[in-house]
Design an enzyme around this catalytic site. Sequence first.
Site, short mmCIF file in Angstrom:
data_model
loop_
_atom_site.label_atom_id
_atom_site.label_comp_id
_atom_site.label_asym_id
_atom_site.label_seq_id
_atom_site.Cartn_x
_atom_site.Cartn_y
_atom_site.Cartn_z
N TYR A 1 18.75 11.94 -60.85
CA TYR A 1 18.13 11.00 -61.83
C TYR A 1 16.93 11.68 -62.15
O TYR A 1 16.51 11.79 -63.23
CB TYR A 1 17.87 9.48 -61.23
CG TYR A 1 17.41 8.70 -62.40
CD1 TYR A 1 17.92 8.01 -63.09
CD2 TYR A 1 15.80 8.39 -62.22
CE1 TYR A 1 17.53 7.24 -64.20
CE2 TYR A 1 15.16 7.39 -63.12
CZ TYR A 1 16.29 6.98 -64.16
OH TYR A 1 15.55 6.22 -64.86
N LYS B 1 16.12 13.22 -65.84
CA LYS B 1 14.99 12.71 -66.87
C LYS B 1 14.17 13.67 -67.21
O LYS B 1 13.24 13.58 -68.22
CB LYS B 1 14.38 11.57 -66.17
CG LYS B 1 15.43 10.17 -66.24
CD LYS B 1 16.17 9.87 -67.60
CE LYS B 1 16.96 8.73 -67.55
NZ LYS B 1 17.40 8.23 -68.78
#
Length: 274
Positions: free
Chosen positions: A185, A189
């Site tokens: 994650y 990002k």
Amino acid sequence: MSRDYRNLFDLTGRVAIVTGGLGILGRTFCEALAAFGAHVVVADLDGEGARHFAREISEMSGMTCEGWGCDVASEDSVEALVDRTLEHFGSIDVLHNNAASKSDDLAAFFAPAEGYSLAEWRKIMAVNLDGVFLVSRAVGRRMIEQGRGGSIIHTGSIYGHLGADPRIYQDSEYFGLAINTPPVYAASKAGVAGLARYLATLWAEHGIRVNTLVPGGVQSGQNREFVDRYSQRVPLGRMGNADDLVGALIYLASDASRYVTGQNLYVDGGLSAW
């Protein structure tokens, strides 16, 4: 007579695509864009759900909204979405790359970094980063052909810029499952923000602006232990909610930010200011 500066935020007649339109934030983003005058394409894996939600927004806002199925990790699906949007509305003015995956296997998604599955890593990256590239590429090409610029917005995360504090995850759960911030994650990002800066400078000559909306933690099913620990790390003393992000989204989508590109706009209650 002085200008009515409120018009800078007016999106009347513009066409906006929101991927992940049925997500935790996506529903609010779609409603907000329509409320400010945009025709909205709700794009989501759940095509039937997207169609139903688009009808609801149309009734609430009076704008023409459509909901269509799209797998952002599939080139063919993305191209079909963009072609269908152009056939139906004739143009694309705003793209909000909001789709992201928490996986269909939350245990694998929240697995410790030391044993994280490469297959899980690639599955998440296919949506969170590859998908942002594929949709940006398809829409950016059409915006260049249109010759009137546009705004592309990526949904990022503070964890694309800051390290996660493992102390807030003690006894923390998400819908009953022990959680953390997975390495995939954070990496995906960070990649989203890097891609935004790259495209911002590449497409600036065409009047296309590309920015990243960077939310802090949004309350969405975490248990009380997590909410309390996270809130103690935030200067404003609480987790965020979807409505907290609306002002920043409309700013980035509209002429109010016409001289802003390649930026990370943090909406995190001050967490990144520590």
